[in-house]
Write a protein that holds these residues in place. Structure first.
Motif, PDB file in Angstrom:
ATOM      1  N   VAL A  37      13.865  -2.020 -14.565  1.00  0.00           N
ATOM      2  CA  VAL A  37      15.128  -3.251 -14.252  1.00  0.00           C
ATOM      3  C   VAL A  37      14.342  -2.474 -12.428  1.00  0.00           C
ATOM      4  CG1 VAL A  37      17.138  -2.410 -12.354  1.00  0.00           C
ATOM      5  CG2 VAL A  37      16.892  -2.454 -15.876  1.00  0.00           C
ATOM      6  N   ALA A  38      13.761  -1.513 -12.553  1.00  0.00           N
ATOM      7  CA  ALA A  38      13.553  -0.615 -10.179  1.00  0.00           C
ATOM      8  C   ALA A  38      11.898  -1.370 -10.484  1.00  0.00           C
ATOM      9  CB  ALA A  38      12.970   0.789 -10.869  1.00  0.00           C
ATOM     10  N   PHE A  39      11.630  -1.769 -11.623  1.00  0.00           N
ATOM     11  CA  PHE A  39      10.427  -2.446 -11.071  1.00  0.00           C
ATOM     12  C   PHE A  39      10.506  -4.111 -10.843  1.00  0.00           C
ATOM     13  CE2 PHE A  39       6.942  -5.496 -12.352  1.00  0.00           C
ATOM     14  CZ  PHE A  39       6.443  -5.336 -11.620  1.00  0.00           C
ATOM     15  N   CYS A  40      11.852  -4.911 -11.215  1.00  0.00           N
ATOM     16  CA  CYS A  40      12.118  -5.960 -11.187  1.00  0.00           C
ATOM     17  C   CYS A  40      12.376  -5.893  -9.281  1.00  0.00           C
ATOM     18  CB  CYS A  40      13.693  -6.186 -11.751  1.00  0.00           C
ATOM     19  SG  CYS A  40      13.331  -6.851 -13.559  1.00  0.00           S
ATOM     20  N   TYR A  41      13.231  -4.921  -9.314  1.00  0.00           N
ATOM     21  CA  TYR A  41      13.787  -4.964  -7.703  1.00  0.00           C
ATOM     22  C   TYR A  41      12.639  -4.523  -6.555  1.00  0.00           C
ATOM     23  CZ  TYR A  41      18.070  -6.714  -8.848  1.00  0.00           C
ATOM     24  OH  TYR A  41      19.762  -7.156  -9.936  1.00  0.00           O
ATOM     25  N   TRP A  42      11.445  -3.730  -7.486  1.00  0.00           N
ATOM     26  CA  TRP A  42      10.501  -3.651  -6.236  1.00  0.00           C
ATOM     27  C   TRP A  42       9.824  -4.889  -6.233  1.00  0.00           C
ATOM     28  CZ3 TRP A  42       5.144  -5.363  -5.884  1.00  0.00           C
ATOM     29  CH2 TRP A  42       4.911  -4.608  -5.301  1.00  0.00           C
ATOM     30  N   THR A  43       9.891  -5.935  -6.869  1.00  0.00           N
ATOM     31  CA  THR A  43       9.695  -7.182  -6.785  1.00  0.00           C
ATOM     32  C   THR A  43      10.160  -8.106  -5.638  1.00  0.00           C
ATOM     33  OG1 THR A  43       8.431  -7.136  -8.854  1.00  0.00           O
ATOM     34  CG2 THR A  43       9.175  -9.256  -8.066  1.00  0.00           C
ATOM     35  N   PHE A  44      11.984  -7.446  -6.551  1.00  0.00           N
ATOM     36  CA  PHE A  44      13.004  -8.393  -4.889  1.00  0.00           C
ATOM     37  C   PHE A  44      12.867  -8.164  -4.025  1.00  0.00           C
ATOM     38  CE2 PHE A  44      15.013  -9.686  -9.661  1.00  0.00           C
ATOM     39  CZ  PHE A  44      15.199 -10.715  -9.526  1.00  0.00           C
ATOM     40  N   TYR A  50      10.939  -6.772  -1.599  1.00  0.00           N
ATOM     41  CA  TYR A  50       9.444  -7.071  -1.439  1.00  0.00           C
ATOM     42  C   TYR A  50       9.608  -8.179  -1.102  1.00  0.00           C
ATOM     43  CZ  TYR A  50       4.900  -7.932   0.106  1.00  0.00           C
ATOM     44  OH  TYR A  50       3.545  -8.588   0.195  1.00  0.00           O
ATOM     45  N   VAL A  51       9.894  -9.067  -2.094  1.00  0.00           N
ATOM     46  CA  VAL A  51       9.550 -10.834  -1.726  1.00  0.00           C
ATOM     47  C   VAL A  51      10.895 -11.384  -0.566  1.00  0.00           C
ATOM     48  CG1 VAL A  51      10.217 -13.214  -2.304  1.00  0.00           C
ATOM     49  CG2 VAL A  51       9.308 -11.230  -4.048  1.00  0.00           C
ATOM     50  N   ALA A  52      12.289 -10.598  -0.827  1.00  0.00           N
ATOM     51  CA  ALA A  52      13.414 -11.173  -0.091  1.00  0.00           C
ATOM     52  C   ALA A  52      13.148 -10.317   1.591  1.00  0.00           C
ATOM     53  CB  ALA A  52      14.236 -10.114  -0.125  1.00  0.00           C
ATOM     54  N   GLY A  53      11.941  -9.179   2.120  1.00  0.00           N
ATOM     55  CA  GLY A  53      11.476  -9.192   2.663  1.00  0.00           C
ATOM     56  C   GLY A  53      10.299  -9.972   3.773  1.00  0.00           C
ATOM     57  N   ASN A  54      10.121 -10.207   3.270  1.00  0.00           N
ATOM     58  CA  ASN A  54       8.641 -11.203   3.471  1.00  0.00           C
ATOM     59  C   ASN A  54       9.436 -12.639   3.955  1.00  0.00           C
ATOM     60  OD1 ASN A  54       6.156 -12.663   2.973  1.00  0.00           O
ATOM     61  ND2 ASN A  54       5.048 -10.424   3.392  1.00  0.00           N
ATOM     62  N   THR A  55       8.751 -12.853   5.015  1.00  0.00           N
ATOM     63  CA  THR A  55       9.235 -14.394   5.649  1.00  0.00           C
ATOM     64  C   THR A  55       8.351 -15.301   4.588  1.00  0.00           C
ATOM     65  OG1 THR A  55       9.394 -13.358   7.354  1.00  0.00           O
ATOM     66  CG2 THR A  55       9.917 -15.804   7.592  1.00  0.00           C
ATOM     67  N   LYS A  56       7.349 -15.346   4.400  1.00  0.00           N
ATOM     68  CA  LYS A  56       6.501 -16.024   3.819  1.00  0.00           C
ATOM     69  C   LYS A  56       6.889 -16.745   2.269  1.00  0.00           C
ATOM     70  CE  LYS A  56       2.456 -16.026   6.730  1.00  0.00           C
ATOM     71  NZ  LYS A  56       1.065 -16.023   6.643  1.00  0.00           N
ATOM     72  N   PHE A  57       7.204 -15.513   2.095  1.00  0.00           N
ATOM     73  CA  PHE A  57       7.458 -15.145   0.390  1.00  0.00           C
ATOM     74  C   PHE A  57       8.878 -16.103   0.245  1.00  0.00           C
ATOM     75  CE2 PHE A  57       4.026 -11.662  -1.030  1.00  0.00           C
ATOM     76  CZ  PHE A  57       3.796 -13.026  -0.638  1.00  0.00           C
ATOM     77  N   SER A  58      10.016 -15.462   0.631  1.00  0.00           N
ATOM     78  CA  SER A  58      10.760 -15.677   0.305  1.00  0.00           C
ATOM     79  C   SER A  58      11.585 -17.496   1.024  1.00  0.00           C
ATOM     80  CB  SER A  58      12.364 -14.773   1.873  1.00  0.00           C
ATOM     81  OG  SER A  58      11.715 -14.390   2.886  1.00  0.00           O
ATOM     82  N   THR A  59      10.533 -17.940   1.544  1.00  0.00           N
ATOM     83  CA  THR A  59      11.196 -19.283   1.996  1.00  0.00           C
ATOM     84  C   THR A  59      10.292 -19.704   0.836  1.00  0.00           C
ATOM     85  OG1 THR A  59      10.437 -18.879   4.839  1.00  0.00           O
ATOM     86  CG2 THR A  59       9.954 -20.770   4.087  1.00  0.00           C
ATOM     87  N   TYR A  60       9.016 -19.843   0.468  1.00  0.00           N
ATOM     88  CA  TYR A  60       8.817 -20.303  -0.629  1.00  0.00           C
ATOM     89  C   TYR A  60       9.178 -20.969  -1.774  1.00  0.00           C
ATOM     90  CZ  TYR A  60       5.352 -21.551  -4.340  1.00  0.00           C
ATOM     91  OH  TYR A  60       4.895 -22.116  -5.564  1.00  0.00           O
ATOM     92  N   LEU A  94       0.487  -1.363   0.144  1.00  0.00           N
ATOM     93  CA  LEU A  94       0.184   0.321   0.002  1.00  0.00           C
ATOM     94  C   LEU A  94       0.841   1.171  -0.127  1.00  0.00           C
ATOM     95  CD1 LEU A  94      -2.553   1.442   0.230  1.00  0.00           C
ATOM     96  CD2 LEU A  94      -2.779   1.164   3.165  1.00  0.00           C
ATOM     97  N   ARG A  95       2.020   1.482   0.555  1.00  0.00           N
ATOM     98  CA  ARG A  95       2.666   2.529   0.648  1.00  0.00           C
ATOM     99  C   ARG A  95       3.441   3.054  -0.086  1.00  0.00           C
ATOM    100  NH1 ARG A  95       6.438   2.091   4.830  1.00  0.00           N
ATOM    101  NH2 ARG A  95       6.026  -0.373   6.023  1.00  0.00           N
ATOM    102  N   SER A  96       3.871   1.364  -1.101  1.00  0.00           N
ATOM    103  CA  SER A  96       4.355   1.670  -2.695  1.00  0.00           C
ATOM    104  C   SER A  96       3.862   2.614  -3.533  1.00  0.00           C
ATOM    105  CB  SER A  96       4.799   0.656  -3.256  1.00  0.00           C
ATOM    106  OG  SER A  96       5.994  -0.322  -2.421  1.00  0.00           O
ATOM    107  N   GLY A 102      11.745  -5.291   3.345  1.00  0.00           N
ATOM    108  CA  GLY A 102      11.505  -4.854   1.841  1.00  0.00           C
ATOM    109  C   GLY A 102      10.325  -3.449   2.719  1.00  0.00           C
ATOM    110  N   GLU A 103      11.317  -2.604   2.427  1.00  0.00           N
ATOM    111  CA  GLU A 103      11.297  -1.323   3.343  1.00  0.00           C
ATOM    112  C   GLU A 103      11.706  -0.403   1.745  1.00  0.00           C
ATOM    113  OE1 GLU A 103       9.594   1.821   4.848  1.00  0.00           O
ATOM    114  OE2 GLU A 103       7.836  -0.785   6.013  1.00  0.00           O
ATOM    115  N   VAL A 104      12.445  -1.085   1.044  1.00  0.00           N
ATOM    116  CA  VAL A 104      13.741  -0.427   0.280  1.00  0.00           C
ATOM    117  C   VAL A 104      12.301  -0.570  -1.241  1.00  0.00           C
ATOM    118  CG1 VAL A 104      14.959  -1.044  -1.757  1.00  0.00           C
ATOM    119  CG2 VAL A 104      15.628  -0.969   1.565  1.00  0.00           C
ATOM    120  N   ALA A 105      11.323  -1.600  -0.864  1.00  0.00           N
ATOM    121  CA  ALA A 105      10.373  -1.813  -2.348  1.00  0.00           C
ATOM    122  C   ALA A 105       9.557  -0.710  -2.217  1.00  0.00           C
ATOM    123  CB  ALA A 105       9.147  -2.932  -2.291  1.00  0.00           C
ATOM    124  N   ILE A 106       8.692   0.828  -1.376  1.00  0.00           N
ATOM    125  CA  ILE A 106       8.976   1.795  -0.879  1.00  0.00           C
ATOM    126  C   ILE A 106       9.604   3.165  -2.260  1.00  0.00           C
ATOM    127  CG2 ILE A 106       8.284   4.127   0.357  1.00  0.00           C
ATOM    128  CD1 ILE A 106       7.729   0.609   1.675  1.00  0.00           C
TER     129      ILE A 106
END
Length: 360
Positions: A207-214, A216-226, A24-26, A236-240
């Protein structure tokens, strides 16, 4: 700032609880950065014209570029002002990763600003020398990298695309120089790409969109584990930051599209490239940057090939002109066609880069 002021109110008004979500903040940061960029654009363009801050064209570039002389430059200031304002408003400013990204963006922007200033003062595109820019860039990158790995104790394992079981430990004494090369290399590759109206800003956004995704995923425990990628707590704050960069760049493109009313200048190209390189390091996806930023890699590689081929063959040229976009210009391809085709290539590179999240 707004995040720190408003989020505590969720104890009394449940609607503010939504601010804890980076997604949302993004979106909010993106809307703010885009609005600021659109609003400030005409003001800066008129201001630059009044101050005679216009693009200087080197004699070595294709002759068609001479008509662009005098176009307001240093438009990167518009991007930086918009993206940094939105980031500070909606990101958690207590997060150290945000400040590392801001530090690199601002310091590399200062280097680019100095280069643009000297080009205007001296004329004929004579800014800072190449070695001077590299020394300054590596110095700033060293400060950011050393703080990240020595003070924050950042993970020193390297993520290898497509190979989930290979994560070599580079240790801080090798990872710091490696991170410096990633940041500086990306910064100067973007700078080399910035030669046609709208050319560099398109790949910057993909490229920035790619790293918005990366991030966010790296900062999320569930997504990074999956997805079995390295989990980086709080990144994940870097996504903003990435969302602000994308939206501010989109607003700038409104004025940079052919025929450009404003040029990015080194203040924008060096800063944005440095920002992308920094986010790649923070998200633990440094090697993927070679894929996502394929357009930048090709542009920088064409310049290196041209220089050394010219040297080794005693004056022969591998391309008609480098970077590569000038080669296509001299082949008779219209500027707008070159730009759009490079954008298409950048989108394809971004899709391949994003596939590394699952194809491991």
């Amino acid at each position: 700032m707004l995040y720190l002021l408003l989020y505590p109110l969720h104890k009394y008004y449940s609607a503010f609880n939504a601010l804890r979500y980076e997604t949302l903040r993004s979106v909010l940061a993106g809307l703010a950065a885009f609005a600021l960029s659109l609003a400030l654009g005409p003001v800066l363009i008129e201001r630059f014209r009044a101050m005679h801050i216009g693009q200087t064209i080197r004699e070595v570039v294709p002759q068609g570029h001479q008509k662009k002389a005098g176009t307001p430059t240093m438009g990167g200031l518009l991007i930086l002002a918009s993206m940094l304002s939105a980031t500070l408003l909606l990101a958690n400013i207590l997060n150290p990763y945000i400040w590392i990204a801001i530090f690199v963006t601002v310091t590399f922007g200062a280097i680019g600003f100095s280069d643009d200033y000297f080009k205007l003062a001296r004329g004929k595109g004579l800014g800072l020398s190449g070695p001077t820019k590299l020394i300054l860039s590596f110095s700033c990158a060293f400060i950011a990298s050393a703080f990240l790995f020595l003070y924050l104790g950042f993970d020193t394992h390297l993520t290898v695309p497509f190979l989930k079981n290979i994560n070599p430990d580079l240790h801080w004494w090798f990872y710091i120089p490696f991170a410096m090369v990633v940041i500086v290399g990306c910064s100067h590759a973007v700078n080399l790409t910035d030669g046609l109206d709208g050319l560099a800003i398109g790949p910057v956004m993909t490229v920035a969109f790619c790293y918005w995704t990366f991030s966010y995923v790296a900062g999320n425990t569930k997504f990074s584990t999956y997805l079995q990628i390295t989990h980086v707590p709080n990144v994940g704050e870097v996504a903003i930051f990435c969302a602000s960069l994308i939206a501010a760049s989109l607003g700038f493109l409104w004025y940079n599209a052919y025929p450009a009313s404003m040029m990015m200048g080194d203040v924008g190209a060096l800063a944005l490239g440095g920002a992308l390189g920094t986010v790649a390091v923070l998200a633990k996806q440094e090697l993927v940057l070679v894929i996502a930023g394929g357009v930048f890699v090709v542009e920088a590689s064409s310049t290196i090939i041209q220089r050394y081929y010219f040297k080794w063959t005693g004056g022969k040229r591998f391309f008609r002109m480098a970077p590569l976009h000038h080669h296509f210009e001299l082949e008779g391809v219209p500027e707008t066609v070159v730009v759009i085709r490079f954008w298409i290539a950048s989108i394809v590179c971004a899709l391949v880069a994003l596939s590394t999240l699952k194809l491991r």
